[in-house]
Design a protein around this motif. Structure first.
Motif, PDB file in Angstrom:
ATOM      1  N   PHE A 166       0.810  -1.225   0.000  1.00 41.76           N
ATOM      2  CA  PHE A 166       0.000   0.000   0.000  1.00 41.76           C
ATOM      3  C   PHE A 166       0.840   1.271   0.000  1.00 41.76           C
ATOM      4  CE2 PHE A 166      -2.652  -3.324   1.772  1.00 41.76           C
ATOM      5  CZ  PHE A 166      -3.832  -3.147   1.062  1.00 41.76           C
ATOM      6  N   GLY A 167       2.155   1.130   0.011  1.00 41.21           N
ATOM      7  CA  GLY A 167       2.967   2.344   0.031  1.00 41.21           C
ATOM      8  C   GLY A 167       4.450   2.046   0.105  1.00 41.21           C
ATOM      9  N   ALA A 168       5.205   3.089   0.404  1.00 40.88           N
ATOM     10  CA  ALA A 168       6.664   2.977   0.514  1.00 40.88           C
ATOM     11  C   ALA A 168       7.114   3.806   1.706  1.00 40.88           C
ATOM     12  CB  ALA A 168       7.326   3.490  -0.762  1.00 40.88           C
ATOM     13  N   LYS A 169       8.104   3.265   2.409  1.00 36.93           N
ATOM     14  CA  LYS A 169       8.615   3.952   3.600  1.00 36.93           C
ATOM     15  C   LYS A 169      10.107   4.187   3.405  1.00 36.93           C
ATOM     16  CE  LYS A 169       9.192   2.577   8.468  1.00 36.93           C
ATOM     17  NZ  LYS A 169       8.697   1.567   9.415  1.00 36.93           N
ATOM     18  N   PHE A 170      10.530   5.432   3.561  1.00 38.91           N
ATOM     19  CA  PHE A 170      11.953   5.768   3.437  1.00 38.91           C
ATOM     20  C   PHE A 170      12.473   6.113   4.819  1.00 38.91           C
ATOM     21  CE2 PHE A 170      10.072   6.372  -0.673  1.00 38.91           C
ATOM     22  CZ  PHE A 170      11.046   5.987  -1.574  1.00 38.91           C
ATOM     23  N   VAL A 171      13.650   5.604   5.161  1.00 40.14           N
ATOM     24  CA  VAL A 171      14.217   5.798   6.498  1.00 40.14           C
ATOM     25  C   VAL A 171      15.655   6.293   6.364  1.00 40.14           C
ATOM     26  CG1 VAL A 171      14.762   4.685   8.705  1.00 40.14           C
ATOM     27  CG2 VAL A 171      12.890   3.781   7.300  1.00 40.14           C
ATOM     28  N   LYS A 172      15.968   7.344   7.141  1.00 36.13           N
ATOM     29  CA  LYS A 172      17.372   7.808   7.168  1.00 36.13           C
ATOM     30  C   LYS A 172      17.689   8.248   8.588  1.00 36.13           C
ATOM     31  CE  LYS A 172      20.518  11.114   5.107  1.00 36.13           C
ATOM     32  NZ  LYS A 172      20.634  12.312   4.290  1.00 36.13           N
ATOM     33  N   GLN A 191      -2.348   9.519  -3.157  1.00 36.91           N
ATOM     34  CA  GLN A 191      -1.683  10.081  -4.332  1.00 36.91           C
ATOM     35  C   GLN A 191      -2.579  11.014  -5.148  1.00 36.91           C
ATOM     36  OE1 GLN A 191      -1.014   7.964  -7.854  1.00 36.91           O
ATOM     37  NE2 GLN A 191      -1.749   6.016  -7.033  1.00 36.91           N
ATOM     38  N   PHE A 192      -1.918  11.857  -5.927  1.00 41.22           N
ATOM     39  CA  PHE A 192      -2.552  12.909  -6.742  1.00 41.22           C
ATOM     40  C   PHE A 192      -3.365  12.318  -7.911  1.00 41.22           C
ATOM     41  CE2 PHE A 192      -1.921  15.472 -10.621  1.00 41.22           C
ATOM     42  CZ  PHE A 192      -2.475  16.684 -10.248  1.00 41.22           C
ATOM     43  N   THR A 193      -2.791  11.346  -8.586  1.00 44.17           N
ATOM     44  CA  THR A 193      -3.412  10.804  -9.804  1.00 44.17           C
ATOM     45  C   THR A 193      -4.492   9.791  -9.440  1.00 44.17           C
ATOM     46  OG1 THR A 193      -1.266  11.036 -10.882  1.00 44.17           O
ATOM     47  CG2 THR A 193      -2.868   9.638 -12.000  1.00 44.17           C
ATOM     48  N   PHE A 253      12.513  14.382   1.247  1.00 43.20           N
ATOM     49  CA  PHE A 253      11.810  13.339   2.013  1.00 43.20           C
ATOM     50  C   PHE A 253      11.976  13.533   3.527  1.00 43.20           C
ATOM     51  CE2 PHE A 253      11.926   9.696  -1.378  1.00 43.20           C
ATOM     52  CZ  PHE A 253      11.214  10.506  -2.245  1.00 43.20           C
ATOM     53  N   PHE A 254      13.161  13.957   3.958  1.00 40.12           N
ATOM     54  CA  PHE A 254      13.434  13.956   5.404  1.00 40.12           C
ATOM     55  C   PHE A 254      13.447  15.367   6.001  1.00 40.12           C
ATOM     56  CE2 PHE A 254      15.530  10.190   3.511  1.00 40.12           C
ATOM     57  CZ  PHE A 254      14.707   9.238   4.075  1.00 40.12           C
ATOM     58  N   SER A 255      12.814  16.317   5.287  1.00 37.06           N
ATOM     59  CA  SER A 255      12.863  17.703   5.762  1.00 37.06           C
ATOM     60  C   SER A 255      11.884  17.953   6.896  1.00 37.06           C
ATOM     61  CB  SER A 255      12.516  18.652   4.618  1.00 37.06           C
ATOM     62  OG  SER A 255      11.153  18.477   4.285  1.00 37.06           O
ATOM     63  N   GLY A 256      10.800  17.171   6.948  1.00 41.44           N
ATOM     64  CA  GLY A 256       9.775  17.396   7.967  1.00 41.44           C
ATOM     65  C   GLY A 256       8.872  18.576   7.623  1.00 41.44           C
ATOM     66  N   THR A 257       9.102  19.217   6.452  1.00 38.36           N
ATOM     67  CA  THR A 257       8.259  20.370   6.078  1.00 38.36           C
ATOM     68  C   THR A 257       7.636  20.128   4.706  1.00 38.36           C
ATOM     69  OG1 THR A 257      10.189  21.413   5.113  1.00 38.36           O
ATOM     70  CG2 THR A 257       9.596  22.107   7.356  1.00 38.36           C
ATOM     71  N   PHE A 258       7.074  18.983   4.549  1.00 39.76           N
ATOM     72  CA  PHE A 258       6.574  18.559   3.249  1.00 39.76           C
ATOM     73  C   PHE A 258       5.114  18.998   3.098  1.00 39.76           C
ATOM     74  CE2 PHE A 258       7.912  14.572   0.688  1.00 39.76           C
ATOM     75  CZ  PHE A 258       7.720  15.269  -0.491  1.00 39.76           C
ATOM     76  N   VAL A 259       4.816  19.888   2.147  1.00 40.86           N
ATOM     77  CA  VAL A 259       3.432  20.330   1.904  1.00 40.86           C
ATOM     78  C   VAL A 259       2.635  19.115   1.382  1.00 40.86           C
ATOM     79  CG1 VAL A 259       1.994  21.905   0.520  1.00 40.86           C
ATOM     80  CG2 VAL A 259       4.277  22.609   1.307  1.00 40.86           C
ATOM     81  N   PRO A 260       1.480  18.787   2.001  1.00 39.58           N
ATOM     82  CA  PRO A 260       0.762  17.566   1.619  1.00 39.58           C
ATOM     83  C   PRO A 260       0.438  17.470   0.119  1.00 39.58           C
ATOM     84  CG  PRO A 260      -0.191  18.483   3.614  1.00 39.58           C
ATOM     85  CD  PRO A 260       0.857  19.455   3.150  1.00 39.58           C
ATOM     86  N   GLU A 261       0.027  18.572  -0.506  1.00 43.08           N
ATOM     87  CA  GLU A 261      -0.328  18.521  -1.943  1.00 43.08           C
ATOM     88  C   GLU A 261       0.885  18.081  -2.773  1.00 43.08           C
ATOM     89  OE1 GLU A 261      -1.089  20.965   0.053  1.00 43.08           O
ATOM     90  OE2 GLU A 261      -3.283  21.091  -0.050  1.00 43.08           O
ATOM     91  N   ILE A 262       2.045  18.598  -2.406  1.00 47.79           N
ATOM     92  CA  ILE A 262       3.263  18.255  -3.159  1.00 47.79           C
ATOM     93  C   ILE A 262       3.642  16.807  -2.875  1.00 47.79           C
ATOM     94  CG2 ILE A 262       5.721  18.769  -3.434  1.00 47.79           C
ATOM     95  CD1 ILE A 262       5.091  21.677  -2.953  1.00 47.79           C
ATOM     96  N   LYS A 263       3.499  16.423  -1.621  1.00 47.40           N
ATOM     97  CA  LYS A 263       3.828  15.038  -1.265  1.00 47.40           C
ATOM     98  C   LYS A 263       2.944  14.064  -2.074  1.00 47.40           C
ATOM     99  CE  LYS A 263       4.785  11.987   2.531  1.00 47.40           C
ATOM    100  NZ  LYS A 263       4.716  11.665   3.923  1.00 47.40           N
ATOM    101  N   GLN A 282       1.688  14.589  -4.988  1.00 48.00           N
ATOM    102  CA  GLN A 282       2.122  14.582  -6.396  1.00 48.00           C
ATOM    103  C   GLN A 282       3.363  13.706  -6.565  1.00 48.00           C
ATOM    104  OE1 GLN A 282       2.314  18.845  -6.851  1.00 48.00           O
ATOM    105  NE2 GLN A 282       0.142  18.984  -7.381  1.00 48.00           N
ATOM    106  N   ILE A 283       4.286  13.785  -5.621  1.00 49.91           N
ATOM    107  CA  ILE A 283       5.480  12.923  -5.694  1.00 49.91           C
ATOM    108  C   ILE A 283       5.079  11.472  -5.448  1.00 49.91           C
ATOM    109  CG2 ILE A 283       7.705  12.414  -4.580  1.00 49.91           C
ATOM    110  CD1 ILE A 283       8.119  15.415  -4.286  1.00 49.91           C
ATOM    111  N   CYS A 284       4.074  11.273  -4.590  1.00 50.64           N
ATOM    112  CA  CYS A 284       3.583   9.918  -4.308  1.00 50.64           C
ATOM    113  C   CYS A 284       3.094   9.237  -5.602  1.00 50.64           C
ATOM    114  CB  CYS A 284       2.449  10.004  -3.279  1.00 50.64           C
ATOM    115  SG  CYS A 284       1.847   8.405  -2.742  1.00 50.64           S
ATOM    116  N   SER A 285       2.468  10.016  -6.480  1.00 50.21           N
ATOM    117  CA  SER A 285       1.981   9.437  -7.744  1.00 50.21           C
ATOM    118  C   SER A 285       3.133   8.961  -8.631  1.00 50.21           C
ATOM    119  CB  SER A 285       1.148  10.460  -8.519  1.00 50.21           C
ATOM    120  OG  SER A 285      -0.113  10.561  -7.915  1.00 50.21           O
TER     121      SER A 285
END
Ligand code: FAD
Length: 416
Positions: free
Chosen positions: A74-80, A92-94, A363-373, A375-378
């Motif tokens: 159902f998704g992807a998780k990035f860890v740093k 996602q946007f699409t 990805f790891f900025s913590g200031t990710f605008v949901p609409e943009i996130k 769009q990248i999710c798509s």
């Protein structure tokens, strides 16, 4: 020598070959698949993307795959460094699929090939293409079975889905080097007994280990989890270990996110190495043939784009082949190559941004605008042909701009 006649010869029974074969067969043409190996066979590429579900649906495969009970994704998780960036395909946007599967490819590919057979498409295993002669768009292909018996197959069209085999590019000197740096992967399947203590299995986890080095964690429904390190070949050279198993165990021990969960786990098979996988060709088509899947261009495993590009390119190619066999003139460059390259080029921008560290900043900025996130999710869901998405349309510039803005914001907000 035996001679057979088909409308379309498909080379390779991977996702590319089977999707193409099914769509051409459904249109009423006589199709045959020749496959070099015996199935089930191992191939890497276990994390799918939602966009490939559209191609699998078109090919009539979804029901058979569903019946296998593969792990849903159902998704992807990035860890740093312990910071997590989660993507859920439902956000996602699409408009499109918001889930897919994580699959041991041996079982998945066999399911697709068996489904082709159940549709009446002959799949000839342990049969290798050794030669092709074109006469206009008609062709005569020589294949050899495991006992050395040769057969000639006359076809009106060939779809080459031979993946890493790259049959037509090799026979006709079409290969050209990819512009991407060579990378290497060391991986295995693990008996993931501690899985439930750590995380849910319903997504891929990507761990940033060091700049340019990352790890995939892909849980399957069987309790087995695929685990692989990817990076510059020099990175692996610097690692201690008498053999590949020792090397992988010392890599696991060196990554805090993995060490507890995968310490001392049983490896299902001796770790394997793959490297220098990026490749491309001078052309994706010619009179009487089209290349699909990995034979076109394969970039990098980071965003799990391989099977999606394989199935979507085949879906498009098969429809064009049907139109061609029905007597239409096809502009292959516009209707095929440009479409495939649209998807490849979007992923190329994201692959480059990943290795340059630009996506880390986002990805790891913590200031990710949901609409943009979203769009990248798509893009991460494989919807790389949606021109309404600014992160698809302006793929080359949008992520760089966003990373610059985030860095500027961090500078402004940092104490003087
Ligand atoms: P394949 O799956 O390779 O199928 C081609 C078939 O053609 C094979 O079965 C082969 O035996 C057959 N063949 C070859 N030569 C001949 C011949 N001469 N005659 C007859 N048959 C022949 N992709 C993802 O989507 N998700 C991932 O998580 C992912 N991880 C990856 C990790 C790594 C390290 C690498 C290198 C790749 C990864 N990929 C991933 C990419 C994925 O492996 C491929 O993109 C995908 O398998 C392509 O499918 P295909 O059908 O084009 O080719």
């Amino acid at each position: 020598m035996n001679t057979e006649k088909v409308d379309v010869l498909v080379i390779g029974a991977g996702p590319a070959g089977t999707v193409a074969a099914s769509i051409v067969n459904k249109a009423g043409f006589k199709v045959k698949i020749v496959e070099k190996q015996k199935f089930p066979r191992f191939v890497i590429g276990e994390s799918l993307l939602p966009r490939c579900m559209e191609a699998l649906t078109d090919a009539g495969f979804v029901e058979a795959v569903e019946a296998k009970g593969f792990q849903k994704k159902f998704g992807a998780k990035f860890v740093k460094n312990g910071v997590i960036c989660d993507y859920f395909f439902s956000d996602q946007f699409t408009d499109g699929w918001n889930w897919t599967w994580q699959v041991p490819r041996s079982e998945f590919d066999k399911t697709l090939a068996d489904t082709c057979e159940s549709m009446g498409i002959p799949v000839h295993y342990e049969t290798t293409v050794t030669d092709i002669k074109f006469n206009g768009s008609d062709s005569i292909t020589t294949v050899e079975d495991i006992d050395g018996n040769q057969t000639q197959i006359e076809a009106r069209f060939i779809i080459d889905g031979s993946g890493y085999g790259r049959v037509i590019p090799k026979l006709f000197n079409l290969d050209k080097p990819s512009g991407l740096p060579q990378r290497k992967a060391l991986f295995t399947h693990t008996v993931d007994v501690k899985r439930n203590l750590f995380e849910e299995p319903n997504r891929i986890t990507i761990v940033v280990h060091k700049p340019g080095v990352w790890v995939w964690i892909i849980p399957f429904s069987s309790g087995v989890t695929s685990l692989g390190f990817v990076g510059d070949p020099d990175f692996f050279a610097g690692y201690e270990g008498a053999d590949d198993e020792a090397k992988l165990r010392s890599l696991i021990a060196a990554e805090p996110y993995l060490s507890e969960r995968f310490k001392d786990v049983e490896f299902v098979f001796e770790p394997r190495i793959l490297q220098a996988w990026s490749s491309t060709t001078n052309t994706f088509h010619g009179e009487g043939f089209v290349l699909t899947g990995n034979v076109t261009e394969f970039l990098d495993p980071i965003f799990s784009s391989g099977v999606t590009l394989a199935t979507v390119s085949s879906q498009n190619a098969a429809k064009l082949v049907v139109r061609k066999l029905n007597g239409e003139d096809i502009d292959w460059e516009t209707e095929y190559t440009e479409k495939v390259m649209q998807g490849v080029d979007v992923f190329r921008s994201y692959v480059n941004a990943w290795y340059e560290g630009t996506l880390d900043t986002i990805f790891f900025s913590g200031t990710f605008v949901p609409e943009i996130k979203n769009q990248i999710c798509s893009v991460l869901a494989g919807y790389v042909w949606d021109q309404q998405n600014p992160y698809v349309k302006n793929h080359d510039t949008a992520i760089k701009k966003l990373a610059r803005i985030i860095k500027l914001g961090e500078q402004i907000n940092s104490p003087v």
